[in-house]
Design an enzyme around this catalytic site. Structure first.
Site, short mmCIF file in Angstrom:
data_model
loop_
_atom_site.label_atom_id
_atom_site.label_comp_id
_atom_site.label_asym_id
_atom_site.label_seq_id
_atom_site.Cartn_x
_atom_site.Cartn_y
_atom_site.Cartn_z
N SER A 127 -28.66 -3.29 50.40
CA SER A 127 -28.92 -2.92 49.00
C SER A 127 -27.87 -3.60 48.14
O SER A 127 -26.80 -3.99 48.64
CB SER A 127 -28.76 -1.40 48.86
OG SER A 127 -28.65 -1.03 47.50
N TYR A 170 -24.88 6.70 50.40
CA TYR A 170 -25.83 5.58 50.41
C TYR A 170 -25.08 4.25 50.44
O TYR A 170 -25.39 3.36 51.26
CB TYR A 170 -26.72 5.66 49.17
CG TYR A 170 -27.84 4.63 49.15
CD1 TYR A 170 -28.97 4.79 49.94
CD2 TYR A 170 -27.75 3.50 48.34
CE1 TYR A 170 -29.99 3.85 49.92
CE2 TYR A 170 -28.77 2.57 48.31
CZ TYR A 170 -29.89 2.74 49.11
OH TYR A 170 -30.90 1.81 49.10
P1 NAD Z 1 -39.52 4.38 50.10
O1 NAD Z 1 -38.89 5.73 50.01
O2 NAD Z 1 -40.76 4.13 49.35
O3 NAD Z 1 -39.79 3.98 51.63
C1 NAD Z 1 -38.89 4.30 52.68
C2 NAD Z 1 -39.72 4.64 53.90
O4 NAD Z 1 -38.84 4.91 55.00
C3 NAD Z 1 -40.58 5.90 53.70
O5 NAD Z 1 -41.90 5.62 54.11
C4 NAD Z 1 -39.90 6.94 54.59
O6 NAD Z 1 -40.82 7.89 55.09
C5 NAD Z 1 -39.31 6.06 55.68
N1 NAD Z 1 -38.16 6.66 56.37
C6 NAD Z 1 -37.07 7.22 55.79
N2 NAD Z 1 -36.22 7.65 56.73
C7 NAD Z 1 -36.79 7.37 57.92
C8 NAD Z 1 -36.39 7.58 59.27
N3 NAD Z 1 -35.23 8.20 59.56
N4 NAD Z 1 -37.19 7.14 60.25
C9 NAD Z 1 -38.36 6.52 59.96
N5 NAD Z 1 -38.80 6.32 58.71
C10 NAD Z 1 -38.02 6.74 57.70
O7 NAD Z 1 -38.36 3.37 49.64
P2 NAD Z 1 -38.30 1.76 49.66
O8 NAD Z 1 -37.80 1.34 48.34
O9 NAD Z 1 -39.55 1.14 50.19
O10 NAD Z 1 -37.09 1.56 50.70
C11 NAD Z 1 -37.11 0.57 51.75
C12 NAD Z 1 -35.69 0.15 52.03
O11 NAD Z 1 -35.15 -0.55 50.90
C13 NAD Z 1 -34.72 1.30 52.30
O12 NAD Z 1 -33.83 0.94 53.34
C14 NAD Z 1 -33.96 1.41 50.99
O13 NAD Z 1 -32.68 2.01 51.16
C15 NAD Z 1 -33.88 -0.03 50.58
N6 NAD Z 1 -33.61 -0.23 49.16
C16 NAD Z 1 -34.43 0.29 48.22
C17 NAD Z 1 -34.18 0.07 46.86
C18 NAD Z 1 -35.07 0.58 45.77
O14 NAD Z 1 -34.68 0.49 44.59
N7 NAD Z 1 -36.25 1.07 46.04
C19 NAD Z 1 -33.05 -0.68 46.50
C20 NAD Z 1 -32.21 -1.20 47.49
C21 NAD Z 1 -32.52 -0.97 48.82
#
Ligand code: NAD
Length: 278
Positions: A154, A167
């Protein structure tokens, strides 16, 4: 080969958001896909996780793109479950060539207010989950002398932030893990790289709790109300990016031709990386 015909991709957090975007893109380019998600809420998190229906919907989208999918409900924090998921993928499709360690959770909370249970959940999903994913896919990749592993950090993995102690710690950890794994696996034909997204338009940022943190002055803030706050977090004047912008970087790192590209972090964060030393 710049497409992914005949390849098998293993994607965690595939039920929605960025994981779904990655899964569908690999399928559209010819790969069979193992779709893994926990599909369960956690009390210590204040926003909903994906559901089993969401995961099935990703599978339908993959199949509509013309390739095969295998759905696995598992927690990336559980090493035995991850080993079993990888075994199931290998039984179904013969091997795993690409792993995207994307599953993750977020938590708003200052360091002094974060509980041990919250810390354990965030570190377990975001950092131990990446370690378990790499650990589970590595033996088969080593055996076949080929692998492309992409981890998800991130922009908070390159800087601190208020109310993001757990985080941010987990996402800094992902970068250290990625670089070390790249060194350990290099001689086996396996690359390990990270993407570092900025704010991406998924349910992780579009939820009532986060909106409430961003606009405590309003009773029920909407996306329009929080848009300027999100915009202030990027260098370029955009509040959030589409998930496919991260997918483009994942596809690049996962390509067969990216053979000598390992241990790097690609920011997809509307210029925010310009503020950091990395
Ligand atoms: P999201 O919440 O839409 O998707 C995350 C998915 O991971 C969900 O489907 C959830 O059910 C699943 N999940 C969570 N914990 C889990 C576990 N322990 N085992 C299995 N599945 C699990 O969010 P996203 O934005 O698609 O996030 C994807 C990745 O990107 C994450 O690692 C997040 O930290 C990272 N990220 C997101 C953002 C943002 O702004 N959305 C920014 C930087 C990084």
């Amino acid at each position: 080969m710049n497409g992914f015909e005949g390849r098998v991709a293993f994607i965690t957090g595939a039920a929605r958001g960025q994981g779904r975007a990655h899964a569908v893109a690999f399928a559209e380019r010819g790969a069979d896909v193992v779709l893994l998600d926990r599909c369960e809420d956690r009390d210590v998190l204040s926003y909903p996780m994906a559901t089993a229906d969401d995961l099935e919907e990703t599978a339908r989208m993959v199949e509509a793109a013309g390739t095969r999918s295998l759905v696995v409900q598992a927690d990336v924090g559980d090493r035995d479950a991850m080993d079993a998921a990888v075994e199931a993928g290998i039984s179904a499709f013969g091997r795993i060539d690409i792993a995207v360690a994307n599953a993750g959770v977020t938590l708003m909370g200052s360091v002094q207010h974060t509980t041990t249970a919250q810390w354990d959940e965030v570190l377990g999903s975001n950092l131990t989950g990446v370690f378990n994913t790499i650990g589970a896919v590595a033996p088969g990749m080593i055996e076949r002398g080929y692998g492309r592993i992409v981890t998800v950090s991130s922009m908070l993995g390159r800087q601190g932030g208020t109310n993001t102690a757990a985080y941010s710690a987990s996402k800094w950890g992902v970068i250290g893990l990625t670089k070390s794994a790249a060194l350990d696996l290099a001689r086996h034909g396996i690359t390990v790289n990270a993407v570092a997204p900025g704010n991406i338009s998924t349910p992780m940022i579009h939820n009532e709790t986060l909106y409430g943190h961003m606009r405590p002055d309003l009773e029920s803030p909407t996306a329009d109300d929080v848009e300027p706050v999100f915009r202030s977090l990027h260098v370029q004047p955009v509040a959030w990016l589409d998930a496919f912008e991260v997918t483009r970087a994942v596809l690049f790192l996962a390509a067969e031709d990216s053979v000598h590209l390992s241990g790097v972090v690609i920011p997809v964060d509307a210029g925010n990386a310009a503020r950091t030393s990395g």
